[in-house]
Design an enzyme around this catalytic site. Structure first.
Site, short mmCIF file in Angstrom:
data_model
loop_
_atom_site.label_atom_id
_atom_site.label_comp_id
_atom_site.label_asym_id
_atom_site.label_seq_id
_atom_site.Cartn_x
_atom_site.Cartn_y
_atom_site.Cartn_z
N LYS A 86 70.61 76.08 55.33
CA LYS A 86 71.08 77.45 55.10
C LYS A 86 70.34 78.11 53.94
O LYS A 86 69.91 79.26 54.04
CB LYS A 86 72.59 77.44 54.83
CG LYS A 86 73.21 78.83 54.68
CD LYS A 86 74.71 78.78 54.92
CE LYS A 86 75.48 78.17 53.77
NZ LYS A 86 75.72 79.13 52.66
N SER A 87 70.19 77.39 52.84
CA SER A 87 69.51 77.96 51.67
C SER A 87 68.07 78.35 52.00
O SER A 87 67.59 79.41 51.58
CB SER A 87 69.51 76.95 50.52
OG SER A 87 70.81 76.69 50.06
N GLY B 21 77.65 84.61 49.55
CA GLY B 21 77.32 84.74 48.14
C GLY B 21 75.83 84.60 47.90
O GLY B 21 75.27 85.26 47.00
N ARG C 190 84.67 87.14 44.56
CA ARG C 190 83.81 86.18 43.86
C ARG C 190 83.00 86.88 42.77
O ARG C 190 82.56 88.01 42.94
CB ARG C 190 82.91 85.46 44.87
CG ARG C 190 83.73 84.62 45.83
CD ARG C 190 82.93 84.13 47.01
NE ARG C 190 81.93 83.14 46.63
CZ ARG C 190 81.11 82.56 47.50
NH1 ARG C 190 81.16 82.90 48.79
NH2 ARG C 190 80.23 81.68 47.10
N SER D 271 72.66 77.16 37.97
CA SER D 271 72.96 77.95 39.17
C SER D 271 71.66 78.36 39.84
O SER D 271 70.90 79.16 39.29
CB SER D 271 73.78 79.19 38.82
OG SER D 271 73.86 80.06 39.95
N GLN E 120 71.43 80.19 42.42
CA GLN E 120 71.52 81.59 42.85
C GLN E 120 71.17 82.54 41.72
O GLN E 120 70.42 83.51 41.92
CB GLN E 120 72.92 81.87 43.40
CG GLN E 120 73.21 81.13 44.70
CD GLN E 120 74.58 81.45 45.26
OE1 GLN E 120 75.36 82.20 44.67
NE2 GLN E 120 74.89 80.89 46.42
N ASP F 72 77.77 71.54 46.81
CA ASP F 72 78.34 71.89 48.11
C ASP F 72 78.92 70.69 48.85
O ASP F 72 79.69 70.86 49.80
CB ASP F 72 77.28 72.57 48.98
CG ASP F 72 76.93 73.96 48.48
OD1 ASP F 72 77.79 74.60 47.85
OD2 ASP F 72 75.79 74.40 48.71
N LYS G 295 83.99 79.25 44.64
CA LYS G 295 83.34 79.21 45.95
C LYS G 295 84.17 80.05 46.93
O LYS G 295 84.97 80.88 46.54
CB LYS G 295 83.19 77.76 46.42
CG LYS G 295 82.20 76.95 45.59
CD LYS G 295 80.77 77.42 45.82
CE LYS G 295 79.75 76.55 45.14
NZ LYS G 295 78.36 77.00 45.42
N ARG H 264 83.27 74.57 54.50
CA ARG H 264 83.17 73.17 54.07
C ARG H 264 84.53 72.49 54.04
O ARG H 264 84.63 71.28 54.30
CB ARG H 264 82.45 73.08 52.73
CG ARG H 264 81.07 73.74 52.79
CD ARG H 264 80.09 73.20 51.80
NE ARG H 264 78.91 74.06 51.73
CZ ARG H 264 77.88 74.01 52.57
NH1 ARG H 264 77.89 73.14 53.57
NH2 ARG H 264 76.84 74.83 52.43
#
Length: 431
Positions: free
Chosen positions: A22-23, A94, A122, A167, A169, A314, A341, A391
């Site tokens: 996914k990332s 996110g 979030r 992080s 992100q 994750d 999350k 998840r």
């Protein structure tokens, strides 16, 4: 709502190919959109989150063709995006929101950004803060959440930013702004986070230096379209790794999994718990790949500390499930990130697994899991709630394999965020 039954005495067997990472799928779309020329993405993850990123770029005028898990992007460069006719909808993603706040912070038009109810709760301030220091003009709600506006902006300036919390992100948002900024951008990490952005920037022709936890880059003149073959997602593979470990008489091989060293925390943690995982490397020019084979084994409790979290954040819900079956206690600390999350994953993991008889204590930054607990459904069936979190939904489904009695799972559609065919793949290895 679906009814799940325990695995048979035969256990789980076979080969599984989980979807693309996914990332990496997110980032391939982003770099392809701002590069010049054609980018082809294979083994693309067509999940809800990633498709929201794709739709955002289509709304920004990027020509994108998708054929199942293959995507072609005709990139027009940094300045090739056009004003959207409606708000950019990030859905529940996110990753899309935080990375695009950086990538889109130097455009000559305003953009409204929105998300679903969960995403709109979030926190986004920690991304906005360094971007604002770089000259970005971003408006959020008084609580630092969506909806927001990325304002038209002609200039960004490089900064040196010492990451207060690991992080990927936030780091990626700064780097994606930094490749468009005047001067030098420097990110300092005390604990390394996943490095997919850095790897992909190099693949698309960008230049940066990464040494001793310090990442430095300058404004990039132009990136060039590439072929990106997305590896299988180790976060999705984690559910099958744990399923085989804790379900009696099982042996599974998960094919072509990405084992990036900033993402392989699940392998290291399970190994420390006593798992023997066969890692068969596959020659590749991009992200490191391997086939992973695992069999049912006895696990023991360990301490999981803040240093372990970035490379396994994750996977912590499914690790918690594994810990319920281990001998002794497992203590997870330094995992405050789980609180923000899709759900508060500390509270949600505890609430759902406790319904099956797991003995877990909550801590502000993690949990204490008392192992050796048989999972049981009272009155022959127990209701588990996915709470809108993909998840948690998949953790609950794996828990059902070893529960005496049936599990009735609600909200299973949340799995489509990262693994649309999860239940079908799980059924295949139960035959």
């Amino acid at each position: 709502m679906i009814r799940l039954t325990p695995a048979s005495a035969h256990g789980l067997h076979g080969h599984v190919t989980v979807p693309g990472d996914k990332s990496i799928s997110h980032r391939a779309l982003m770099f392809g959109a701002i590069a010049k020329g054609q980018t082809v993405i294979t083994n693309f993850l067509a999940s809800d989150d990633v498709l929201h990123t794709m739709t955002v770029f289509r709304n920004l005028g990027v020509a994108i063709q998708q054929n199942e898990n293959s995507v072609r992007i005709q990139g027009q460069g940094f300045d090739g995006l056009t004003p959207p006719k409606k708000p950019l909808d990030m859905g529940n993603s996110g990753t899309s929101t935080r990375l695009l706040m950086g990538l889109l912070s130097k455009q000559n038009f305003d953009m409204s950004i929105i998300g679903d109810e969960s995403l709109s709760q979030r926190p986004m301030t920690r991304v906005m803060k360094p971007l604002t220091e770089m000259g970005a003009k971003i408006d959020l709600t008084a609580n630092g959440t969506l909806p927001g506006i990325i304002q038209a902006n002609a200039t960004l300036r490089g900064i040196t930013y010492d990451m207060p919390v690991a992080s990927a992100q936030v780091k990626s948002a700064i780097l994606l702004a930094g490749i468009q900024a005047e001067g030098e951008t420097c990110v300092i990490e005390k604990i390394a986070s996943r490095d997919h952005t850095e790897r992909m920037l190099r693949q698309f022709g960008g230049q940066l230096e990464s040494k001793n936890g310090v990442i430095t880059l300058k404004k990039q003149q132009q990136l060039q379209g590439q072929h990106v073959d997305v590896p299988a997602d180790i976060s999705s593979a984690a559910f099958f790794l744990v399923a085989a470990l804790i379900t009696p008489n099982s042996e599974l091989t998960i094919n072509r999994v990405g084992i990036n060293p900033t993402r392989d925390g699940i392998l290291k943690i399970l190994t420390r718990m006593g798992a023997s995982i066969e890692v068969t490397p596959i020659d590749t020019q991009g992200e490191p790949l391997a086939d992973l084979t695992v069999r049912t084994q006895t696990l023991h409790g360990i301490d999981i500390t803040a240093a372990d979290i970035p490379s396994a954040v994750d996977e912590l819900p499914i690790i918690a499930l594994a810990a319920t079956q281990a001998d002794g206690d497992t203590i997870i600390s330094g995992a405050e990130e789980l609180r923000v999350k899709e759900t508060d994953r500390i509270a949600t993991v505890i609430s759902e697994l406790s319904k099956l008889g797991a003995n877990i204590e909550e801590k502000p930054d993690g949990m204490i899991i008392h192992g050796g607990q048989s999972l049981t459904a009272d009155n022959d069936a127990v209701l588990l709630d996915s709470c809108g979190d993909h998840r948690i939904a998949m953790m609950n489904a794996i828990a059902a394999l070893i529960t005496t009695g049936d599990v009735i799972l609600t909200g299973e559609d949340a799995m489509s965020v990262s693994y649309p065919g999860f239940l079908e793949d799980l059924s295949e290895v139960m035959l």
